[in-house]
Design a protein around this motif. Structure first.
Motif, PDB file in Angstrom:
ATOM      1  N   VAL A  92       0.856  -1.192   0.000  1.00  0.00           N
ATOM      2  CA  VAL A  92       0.000   0.000   0.000  1.00  0.00           C
ATOM      3  C   VAL A  92       0.889   1.238   0.000  1.00  0.00           C
ATOM      4  O   VAL A  92       1.768   1.383   0.858  1.00  0.00           O
ATOM      5  CB  VAL A  92      -0.944   0.032   1.215  1.00  0.00           C
ATOM      6  N   PHE A  93       0.679   2.099  -0.966  1.00  0.00           N
ATOM      7  CA  PHE A  93       1.470   3.322  -1.089  1.00  0.00           C
ATOM      8  C   PHE A  93       0.814   4.463  -0.328  1.00  0.00           C
ATOM      9  O   PHE A  93      -0.416   4.540  -0.230  1.00  0.00           O
ATOM     10  CB  PHE A  93       1.613   3.733  -2.557  1.00  0.00           C
ATOM     11  N   ALA A  94       1.645   5.346   0.196  1.00  0.00           N
ATOM     12  CA  ALA A  94       1.208   6.653   0.675  1.00  0.00           C
ATOM     13  C   ALA A  94       1.704   7.686  -0.326  1.00  0.00           C
ATOM     14  O   ALA A  94       2.836   7.591  -0.805  1.00  0.00           O
ATOM     15  CB  ALA A  94       1.773   6.946   2.063  1.00  0.00           C
ATOM     16  N   THR A  95       0.853   8.644  -0.659  1.00  0.00           N
ATOM     17  CA  THR A  95       1.219   9.706  -1.599  1.00  0.00           C
ATOM     18  C   THR A  95       1.515  10.972  -0.814  1.00  0.00           C
ATOM     19  O   THR A  95       0.660  11.472  -0.087  1.00  0.00           O
ATOM     20  CB  THR A  95       0.096   9.946  -2.618  1.00  0.00           C
ATOM     21  N   MET A  96       2.733  11.477  -0.977  1.00  0.00           N
ATOM     22  CA  MET A  96       3.197  12.621  -0.197  1.00  0.00           C
ATOM     23  C   MET A  96       3.627  13.769  -1.110  1.00  0.00           C
ATOM     24  O   MET A  96       4.497  13.590  -1.970  1.00  0.00           O
ATOM     25  CB  MET A  96       4.382  12.217   0.685  1.00  0.00           C
ATOM     26  N   HIS A  97       3.017  14.946  -0.913  1.00  0.00           N
ATOM     27  CA  HIS A  97       3.477  16.165  -1.577  1.00  0.00           C
ATOM     28  C   HIS A  97       4.672  16.709  -0.790  1.00  0.00           C
ATOM     29  O   HIS A  97       4.560  16.974   0.412  1.00  0.00           O
ATOM     30  CB  HIS A  97       2.369  17.210  -1.614  1.00  0.00           C
ATOM     31  N   THR A  98       5.789  16.879  -1.464  1.00  0.00           N
ATOM     32  CA  THR A  98       7.003  17.280  -0.754  1.00  0.00           C
ATOM     33  C   THR A  98       6.838  18.634  -0.057  1.00  0.00           C
ATOM     34  O   THR A  98       7.342  18.818   1.052  1.00  0.00           O
ATOM     35  CB  THR A  98       8.192  17.343  -1.727  1.00  0.00           C
ATOM     36  N   ALA A  99       6.149  19.577  -0.674  1.00  0.00           N
ATOM     37  CA  ALA A  99       6.041  20.919  -0.100  1.00  0.00           C
ATOM     38  C   ALA A  99       5.144  20.954   1.130  1.00  0.00           C
ATOM     39  O   ALA A  99       5.285  21.835   1.982  1.00  0.00           O
ATOM     40  CB  ALA A  99       5.522  21.907  -1.145  1.00  0.00           C
ATOM     41  N   ALA A 100       4.220  20.000   1.242  1.00  0.00           N
ATOM     42  CA  ALA A 100       3.234  20.044   2.321  1.00  0.00           C
ATOM     43  C   ALA A 100       3.579  19.120   3.482  1.00  0.00           C
ATOM     44  O   ALA A 100       2.860  19.124   4.496  1.00  0.00           O
ATOM     45  CB  ALA A 100       1.850  19.678   1.773  1.00  0.00           C
TER      46      ALA A 100
END
Length: 372
Positions: A92-100
């Motif tokens: 299961v992947f987590a999606t992470m925005h680098t700036a946030a």
């Protein structure tokens, strides 16, 4: 090696089940309900069927239109961790925005989730594309991709050092100045699989430098053959091996006529066209993940599956379509459905055995490759 990386069959996953309506920009009542109960129900079915992964989209505001497409979104790190606790084989992947998301926090969150899943967490890195979401969070989206990916590179360098360093360290960089940090616990079995969607030259440099899999649309398969090989060659020139994944939308029914009629009903006759156009306009304005010369030509695909490759027809036709993706060089595809939990059993029972016969997937009763 983690099972997700060790398995060399054509990978299958789901995409965007944490988001309202999934990948289908439609107004019909039968569209995907992204409730936790539905996600858990689906994850258990995917796990039992041997599907490889689930990939979420991180969203903070919707796209407007009558449905306000993607206005209701389960946060990806907590969603992933909870699903890992309830499954046995599924990555299961987590999606992470680098700036946030601060890299020190993300490194620990992922390591914690990896403890829960015993080595089954993955990370999808987003360097940023949706300007209204940045504004909603009080952030500034840089206009140039060099800055976006320069920041993302340092962000990921911090994460990786936290995952590998056994001693407290300082970090004095362009974007981060950190004092006396240490990553503990670390991931269970080395670095989790890394996924990145990139269309710009800077983005593809980042992906071929860092990711295990690059995520890109399959719009024209003849075009994809050269694109996929070029990306593989770019990674090989850096001494790396990077697989290329794409995404597809499935409407599978006993007859082609029924499949096309159902697809027409939800993806054309009842599409939320205002939301579709908002989505396309944002892609033009802020991103290069879709080729701009083709984006306007696939407006109908945006309604059906957020631009995913259409797999519409009988089980045999859907299986043949997936085989065509494999022949184009893709290492796997995500899947979306109008209603994932209601439609996946048909795919499991009638399409997956055909994929096994084609040599693309393991036989239904074959055990998964165990982590070494």
């Amino acid at each position: 090696m983690r099972a997700f990386l060790a398995n060399d069959h054509f990978k299958l996953g789901t995409f965007s089940t944490n988001c309202s309506s999934g990948m289908t920009v439609t107004k019909v009542d039968e569209r995907w309900d992204n409730s936790w109960d539905n996600n858990l129900r689906l994850a258990k079915m995917l796990d039992a069927a041997g599907v490889d992964f689930m990939l979420p989209i991180a969203r903070w505001i919707g796209y407007g239109g009558e449905t306000n497409f993607h206005h209701n979104v389960l946060e990806t790190m907590t969603w992933a961790t909870a699903l890992l606790a309830s499954t046995e084989r599924l990555t299961v992947f987590a999606t992470m925005h680098t700036a946030a998301n601060h890299p020190v926090v993300v490194a620990k969150q992922l390591a914690t989730a990896d403890q829960v899943g015993k080595g089954r967490i993955g990370l999808n890195i987003v360097a940023g594309w949706n300007r209204p979401e940045y504004e909603a969070l009080g952030l500034t989206l840089p206009d140039d991709h060099e800055t976006r990916y320069g920041y993302a590179q340092e962000w990921f360098d911090v994460v990786q050092k936290l995952w590998t360093s056994e001693e407290v360290f300082d970090w004095d960089g362009k974007y981060f100045n950190l004092k006396q940090i240490l990553g503990a616990p670390r991931p269970v079995d080395g670095r989790p699989p890394i996924l990145n969607a990139a269309g710009s030259p800077q983005g593809r440099d980042f992906a071929t430098d860092n990711a295990d899999f690059l995520f890109t649309p399959a719009i024209d398969l003849e075009r994809s053959v050269g694109e996929v090989q070029e990306l593989k060659d770019q990674a090989a020139g850096k001494g790396r091996k990077v697989g290329v994944l794409t995404f597809s939308h499935i409407c599978c029914r006993p007859t082609e006529k029924e499949a096309r009629e159902v697809h027409q009903w939800y993806a054309q006759d009842n599409a939320d066209w205002e939301a579709v156009d908002n989505l396309i306009n944002l892609q033009f304005a802020n991103a290069q993940s879709f080729p701009h010369d083709l984006l306007a030509l696939i407006r109908d695909r945006m309604a059906a599956g957020h631009g995913g490759f259409p797999l519409v027809g009988t089980p045999e036709q859907v299986a043949d379509g997936i085989e065509s993706l494999a022949k184009a060089g893709f290492a796997g595809t995500t899947m979306s459905f109008l209603d994932y939990a209601e439609e996946f059993p048909n795919f499991r029972d009638n399409v997956m055995p055909l994929l096994a016969e084609k040599g693309l997937r393991p036989a239904p009763d074959a055990p998964a490759v165990a982590a070494e």
